[in-house]
Design a protein around this motif. Structure first.
Motif, PDB file in Angstrom:
ATOM      1  N   UNK A 102      -8.887 -13.563   4.501  1.00  0.00           N
ATOM      2  CA  UNK A 102     -10.621 -12.629   4.811  1.00  0.00           C
ATOM      3  C   UNK A 102      -9.498 -11.798   6.707  1.00  0.00           C
ATOM      4  N   UNK A 103      -8.922 -12.115   7.112  1.00  0.00           N
ATOM      5  CA  UNK A 103      -8.105 -11.759   8.573  1.00  0.00           C
ATOM      6  C   UNK A 103      -7.646 -10.785   7.522  1.00  0.00           C
ATOM      7  N   UNK A 104      -6.499 -10.861   6.797  1.00  0.00           N
ATOM      8  CA  UNK A 104      -5.883  -9.168   6.036  1.00  0.00           C
ATOM      9  C   UNK A 104      -7.083  -8.358   5.606  1.00  0.00           C
ATOM     10  N   UNK A 105      -8.056  -9.024   5.219  1.00  0.00           N
ATOM     11  CA  UNK A 105      -9.169  -8.292   4.255  1.00  0.00           C
ATOM     12  C   UNK A 105      -9.188  -7.066   5.466  1.00  0.00           C
ATOM     13  N   UNK A 106      -9.961  -8.084   6.660  1.00  0.00           N
ATOM     14  CA  UNK A 106     -10.302  -6.691   7.680  1.00  0.00           C
ATOM     15  C   UNK A 106      -8.784  -6.192   8.173  1.00  0.00           C
ATOM     16  N   UNK A 127      -8.565  -5.556  -2.812  1.00  0.00           N
ATOM     17  CA  UNK A 127      -6.933  -5.690  -2.634  1.00  0.00           C
ATOM     18  C   UNK A 127      -6.149  -6.295  -2.173  1.00  0.00           C
ATOM     19  N   UNK A 128      -7.119  -7.232  -1.383  1.00  0.00           N
ATOM     20  CA  UNK A 128      -6.625  -8.346  -0.853  1.00  0.00           C
ATOM     21  C   UNK A 128      -6.451  -9.839  -1.329  1.00  0.00           C
ATOM     22  N   UNK A 129      -6.907 -10.151  -2.355  1.00  0.00           N
ATOM     23  CA  UNK A 129      -7.424 -11.053  -3.318  1.00  0.00           C
ATOM     24  C   UNK A 129      -6.303 -10.898  -3.904  1.00  0.00           C
ATOM     25  N   UNK A 130      -5.702 -10.478  -5.028  1.00  0.00           N
ATOM     26  CA  UNK A 130      -5.223  -9.263  -6.126  1.00  0.00           C
ATOM     27  C   UNK A 130      -3.561  -9.388  -5.323  1.00  0.00           C
ATOM     28  N   UNK A 131      -3.384  -8.318  -4.040  1.00  0.00           N
ATOM     29  CA  UNK A 131      -2.450  -7.959  -3.921  1.00  0.00           C
ATOM     30  C   UNK A 131      -2.115  -9.202  -2.836  1.00  0.00           C
ATOM     31  N   UNK A 132      -2.323 -10.705  -2.761  1.00  0.00           N
ATOM     32  CA  UNK A 132      -1.436 -11.422  -2.315  1.00  0.00           C
ATOM     33  C   UNK A 132      -1.394 -12.298  -3.703  1.00  0.00           C
ATOM     34  N   UNK A 167       1.602  -0.116  -4.434  1.00  0.00           N
ATOM     35  CA  UNK A 167       1.324   0.108  -5.181  1.00  0.00           C
ATOM     36  C   UNK A 167      -0.491   0.250  -5.802  1.00  0.00           C
ATOM     37  N   UNK A 168      -1.148  -0.420  -4.987  1.00  0.00           N
ATOM     38  CA  UNK A 168      -2.182  -0.491  -4.960  1.00  0.00           C
ATOM     39  C   UNK A 168      -2.852  -0.044  -4.092  1.00  0.00           C
ATOM     40  N   UNK A 169      -2.158   0.889  -2.633  1.00  0.00           N
ATOM     41  CA  UNK A 169      -3.265   0.886  -1.583  1.00  0.00           C
ATOM     42  C   UNK A 169      -4.208   2.619  -2.351  1.00  0.00           C
ATOM     43  N   UNK A 170      -3.464   3.686  -2.878  1.00  0.00           N
ATOM     44  CA  UNK A 170      -4.056   5.099  -3.639  1.00  0.00           C
ATOM     45  C   UNK A 170      -4.910   4.010  -4.662  1.00  0.00           C
ATOM     46  N   UNK A 171      -4.357   3.938  -5.525  1.00  0.00           N
ATOM     47  CA  UNK A 171      -5.937   3.648  -6.535  1.00  0.00           C
ATOM     48  C   UNK A 171      -6.776   2.612  -6.075  1.00  0.00           C
ATOM     49  N   UNK A 172      -6.337   1.505  -5.236  1.00  0.00           N
ATOM     50  CA  UNK A 172      -7.469   0.769  -4.790  1.00  0.00           C
ATOM     51  C   UNK A 172      -8.464   0.908  -4.010  1.00  0.00           C
ATOM     52  N   UNK A 173      -7.234   1.345  -2.869  1.00  0.00           N
ATOM     53  CA  UNK A 173      -8.172   2.085  -1.156  1.00  0.00           C
ATOM     54  C   UNK A 173      -9.141   3.495  -1.548  1.00  0.00           C
ATOM     55  N   UNK A 174      -8.089   4.674  -2.112  1.00  0.00           N
ATOM     56  CA  UNK A 174      -8.548   5.223  -1.613  1.00  0.00           C
ATOM     57  C   UNK A 174      -8.078   5.908  -0.987  1.00  0.00           C
ATOM     58  N   UNK A 175      -6.874   6.474  -0.701  1.00  0.00           N
ATOM     59  CA  UNK A 175      -5.731   6.426   0.394  1.00  0.00           C
ATOM     60  C   UNK A 175      -5.601   7.589   0.141  1.00  0.00           C
ATOM     61  N   UNK A 176      -5.458   8.887   0.968  1.00  0.00           N
ATOM     62  CA  UNK A 176      -4.683  10.064  -0.270  1.00  0.00           C
ATOM     63  C   UNK A 176      -3.280   9.669   0.048  1.00  0.00           C
ATOM     64  N   UNK A 177      -2.773  10.660  -1.141  1.00  0.00           N
ATOM     65  CA  UNK A 177      -1.389   9.690  -1.569  1.00  0.00           C
ATOM     66  C   UNK A 177      -0.307  10.624   0.016  1.00  0.00           C
ATOM     67  N   UNK A 178      -0.176  10.904   0.504  1.00  0.00           N
ATOM     68  CA  UNK A 178      -0.028  12.241   1.575  1.00  0.00           C
ATOM     69  C   UNK A 178       0.379  10.901   2.640  1.00  0.00           C
TER      70      UNK A 178
END
Length: 211
Positions: A102-106, A127-132, A167-178
């Motif tokens: 939960x802290x990592x999620x926040x 993202x946090x649950x599966x990423x860990x 690997x999950x930052x862009x597809x899972x969180x919608x962060x722009x590639x740049x």
């Protein structure tokens, strides 16, 4: 051929309209092996419909954290630390693991807020649950009755966990590639700090609560 929007075989049997295949309902083993051995495909796969989003995530977490905590409990008994101390480690391990998720999620939500991504509870918790997963999965080695086995195993798996998270930052969180490299650095750095302090902080909190 087709008639009235339906599709027919040569024998005239109607078929359902052709469309994209429906996503399968997730299973624990499917998620586990997907994250561990094919993280790129895991983050990119379509979400199942008609299934509460939180349910498979909680199942995934409960099994992994439960296995890790029970393994630690068994390892403590094998080291002959005493039943009371082993139960204390079991409880504090469970609390520490869920609190860290939960802290990592926040933290992830705050780092990807605004234009950099979609900082929703659903996306960041998934993202946090599966990423860990790599760190929680390696916790099964805690059953080995030797000192420092778990910290060493965590340290070995930490770089791969960074890789899975990256690997999950862009597809899972919608962060722009740049913006992804900077966000990945912040997320991985935050995880390293959390993973370092939680094993010390949570036992102190648990001890204060049970007094």
């Amino acid at each position: 051929m087709s008639s009235g929007g339906g599709v027919f075989r040569d024998g005239g049997d109607p078929l359902l309209p052709v469309g994209p295949p429906a996503a399968k309902r997730p299973s624990f083993l499917g998620d586990l092996f997907g994250v561990l051995f094919s993280p790129t495909a895991f983050w990119a796969r379509p979400r199942p419909t008609g299934l509460p989003e939180a349910k498979p995530i909680w199942i995934h977490l409960a099994i992994l954290i439960g296995i890790r905590s029970v393994a630690g409990f068994g390892g403590a008994l094998l080291r002959d630390v005493g039943l009371g101390a082993a139960f204390g480690q079991l409880f504090s391990g469970l609390v520490a693991a869920f609190a860290m998720v939960w802290l990592f999620t926040a933290i992830v939500a705050s780092l990807t807020a605004g234009t950099a991504g979609r900082a929703t509870v659903r996306e960041t918790f998934r993202y946090a649950a599966y990423g860990l997963t790599p760190l929680f999965a390696i916790g099964v080695l805690a059953v080995v009755p030797l000192p420092y086995v778990t910290p060493i195993a965590d340290l070995v798996l930490m770089p791969y966990t960074f890789y899975v998270l990256a690997l999950g930052v862009v597809p899972a969180l919608g962060v722009a590639e740049k913006a992804a490299p900077g966000r990945v650095a912040l997320i991985c750095g935050s995880l390293l700090v959390l993973w370092s302090i939680m094993p010390t902080l949570i036992p102190l909190v648990v001890e204060a609560l049970v007094r």
